[in-house]
Design a protein around this motif. Sequence first.
Motif, mmCIF file in Angstrom:
data_model
loop_
_atom_site.group_PDB
_atom_site.id
_atom_site.type_symbol
_atom_site.label_atom_id
_atom_site.label_comp_id
_atom_site.label_asym_id
_atom_site.label_seq_id
_atom_site.Cartn_x
_atom_site.Cartn_y
_atom_site.Cartn_z
ATOM 1 N N PRO A 150 43.446 102.264 -2.273
ATOM 2 C CA PRO A 150 43.980 100.941 -2.575
ATOM 3 C C PRO A 150 44.636 100.914 -3.952
ATOM 4 O O PRO A 150 44.447 101.825 -4.752
ATOM 5 C CB PRO A 150 42.747 100.031 -2.562
ATOM 6 C CG PRO A 150 41.672 100.810 -1.929
ATOM 7 C CD PRO A 150 41.987 102.245 -2.179
ATOM 8 N N ALA A 172 43.175 101.926 -7.639
ATOM 9 C CA ALA A 172 42.018 102.794 -7.390
ATOM 10 C C ALA A 172 40.687 102.163 -7.813
ATOM 11 O O ALA A 172 40.074 102.582 -8.779
ATOM 12 C CB ALA A 172 42.202 104.128 -8.104
ATOM 13 N N PRO A 173 40.256 101.125 -7.104
ATOM 14 C CA PRO A 173 39.009 100.451 -7.505
ATOM 15 C C PRO A 173 37.765 101.242 -7.099
ATOM 16 O O PRO A 173 37.044 100.871 -6.191
ATOM 17 C CB PRO A 173 39.083 99.121 -6.750
ATOM 18 C CG PRO A 173 39.902 99.411 -5.537
ATOM 19 C CD PRO A 173 40.827 100.525 -5.883
ATOM 20 N N LEU A 174 37.521 102.336 -7.812
ATOM 21 C CA LEU A 174 36.371 103.185 -7.482
ATOM 22 C C LEU A 174 35.117 102.609 -8.119
ATOM 23 O O LEU A 174 35.202 101.790 -9.031
ATOM 24 C CB LEU A 174 36.612 104.591 -8.028
ATOM 25 C CG LEU A 174 37.974 105.203 -7.702
ATOM 26 C CD1 LEU A 174 38.179 106.473 -8.501
ATOM 27 C CD2 LEU A 174 38.085 105.499 -6.227
ATOM 28 N N TYR A 175 33.966 103.086 -7.673
ATOM 29 C CA TYR A 175 32.713 102.654 -8.290
ATOM 30 C C TYR A 175 32.708 103.092 -9.749
ATOM 31 O O TYR A 175 32.800 104.279 -10.038
ATOM 32 C CB TYR A 175 31.524 103.282 -7.586
ATOM 33 C CG TYR A 175 31.252 102.681 -6.251
ATOM 34 C CD1 TYR A 175 31.037 101.309 -6.122
ATOM 35 C CD2 TYR A 175 31.203 103.452 -5.107
ATOM 36 C CE1 TYR A 175 30.780 100.739 -4.897
ATOM 37 C CE2 TYR A 175 30.944 102.890 -3.872
ATOM 38 C CZ TYR A 175 30.738 101.536 -3.771
ATOM 39 O OH TYR A 175 30.487 100.973 -2.566
ATOM 40 N N ARG A 176 32.586 102.147 -10.654
ATOM 41 C CA ARG A 176 32.728 102.480 -12.063
ATOM 42 C C ARG A 176 31.493 103.157 -12.625
ATOM 43 O O ARG A 176 31.559 103.880 -13.597
ATOM 44 C CB ARG A 176 33.001 101.212 -12.861
ATOM 45 C CG ARG A 176 34.358 100.625 -12.507
ATOM 46 C CD ARG A 176 34.667 99.479 -13.396
ATOM 47 N NE ARG A 176 33.655 98.441 -13.255
ATOM 48 C CZ ARG A 176 33.763 97.245 -13.813
ATOM 49 N NH1 ARG A 176 34.804 96.966 -14.540
ATOM 50 N NH2 ARG A 176 32.822 96.342 -13.641
ATOM 51 N N HIS A 211 39.542 111.286 -3.414
ATOM 52 C CA HIS A 211 38.729 110.489 -2.505
ATOM 53 C C HIS A 211 39.446 110.310 -1.166
ATOM 54 O O HIS A 211 38.867 110.495 -0.102
ATOM 55 C CB HIS A 211 38.432 109.130 -3.161
ATOM 56 C CG HIS A 211 38.432 107.968 -2.234
ATOM 57 N ND1 HIS A 211 37.285 107.462 -1.686
ATOM 58 C CD2 HIS A 211 39.439 107.230 -1.729
ATOM 59 C CE1 HIS A 211 37.596 106.459 -0.890
ATOM 60 N NE2 HIS A 211 38.895 106.289 -0.903
#
Lengths: 312, 236
Positions: A80, A83-87, A145
């Motif tokens: 997306p 890149a809204p990855l788990y921070r 990812h």
Amino acid sequence: MIELSELTKYYGELCALDHINLTIEKGKILGLLGPNGAGKTTALRIITGYLSPTSGTVTAKGLSIDTDVLEIKRMIGYLPEEAPLYRDMLVYDYLHYVADIRGLGPERKDVRIHELVDICGLEEIMHRSIHELSKGFKQRVGLAHAMMDDPEILVLDEPTSGLDPNQIAEIRNIIKQIGRQKTVILSTHILSEVEASCDRVVIINEGRIVADGSTEELRRSSEAEYSLNISLEGAEDEVVDKIFTPIEGVAEVQRLGTDNGSRSFRLLCRTTDDIRGKIYQTIKQQDWTLLEFKQESKSLEKIFRELTKESE
Amino acid sequence: MAAGNISHIFRREFKVYFVSPIAYIVIAIFLVLAGWFFFSTFFLFNQAELRDFFNLLPMIFAFIVPAITMRLFSEEFNVGSYEILVTLPVTFRDIILGKFFASVAFLAIMMLPTLSYAISVALLGELDWGPVVGGYIGAILLGAAFSAIGLFASSLTKNQIIAFIIGMIICFALTIVDKLLFFLPESMLGFFQYIGAGYHFQNIARGIIDSRDILYFLSLIFIALYGAHLSVRERH
């Protein structure tokens, strides 16, 4: 490979996608181009199964998103926007987590993560927490990812937005490499992006497809218009104006400047015919030295502006 | 496959609890509250029992559990990682159960140090272990039910504070409803007593494990998780 038919999405009253029909072939990089708010992200979100359409269908390899959404999700790697990855995870842990969910076995997991670390250049950041990463690195982790399970379809939403020029070049290289074997769909509102990396462009505006074709085709199909850049030695501005303006198809002669006795001009042409021959003959009749003669086709940017402007 | 996914999500969520300091703060607050309320009156009664501790639990849980569960969905909505999670090949059920079990496991870890209360009380006098075992079983059931409610609250909003408040209000209402029975008309007493979580918890904590009480908690868990399921599906 992927087929969208009569795809429509409403957010309340707002129509984000309006009867989109699109077939995406295997092994191509498709650029979804449009101004902000055109419906690009919505289209990608529907393809990836994140949103369901108001009406219309999506099929991938003959599977429908309504009934086989899990199968389709397995086929697609999706990154997306931003890149809204788990921070709060380490890059290493994150990649292992994704590999586990994607169902890679323990052996394949290690091999694959190593490959991705190489492809995306993650070596030095494996043991850093994701929230510490720069945008460029985050985007690369996001790419890793998305590619984890070596998906047949890669969907990237604005993969290079907010990156610096070097990072953009790196990400484009990665995308091009993948695009040789896989189907890649990427969205962008930056034209040079499409010119640089896509085989095919679909321009979306206000939820509708306004143009579709290869970058080459798109350039040709819009009203043919190009310019010729000429550098001449021994020429005078007035004379140049006088000889070139009468030639059919030449709309305007622009002066670009002088350099060591040579003068540069740009001839704007409003015709579909190739008038380079005529121009050359005209120059030959004069006592000038031709130093440069270059045709510049219309940039995609111009096409893009024309196509998306109509409904304003 | 599905069970695998639940466990992957569970493990991630569970680990994340211990990455941030919030987990330790919550555990510390819980232990201080529970320990202080319990031992401040314990020696006055001169009774070797944990009844007061278990009497307090529903009230403490009503505040603590929503604080544990508030981030489960809200944070993902807020950061956007939810989009990534949902586009991985997992079902909503995997996601909800994974997160639910993670918060229940966290609660269990949080309760673990309180076993020392039981042990120290047992050293002081004759402790009847029946109610203690019942109390812990009840605590897990109650904690699981409140977790499910907190998870549901978290699935409603991307704001963690709002998720906490919604979760707390529901848990708090379920805790005190059977203590407010004297305000209610007599014909409705049975009903309100039955929906009160405190009432069922006290039954189990007395050491009487009745299928009705267990069924109550299981249905509460099911309803709340199903609500969360509907709520996340609605987002699409």
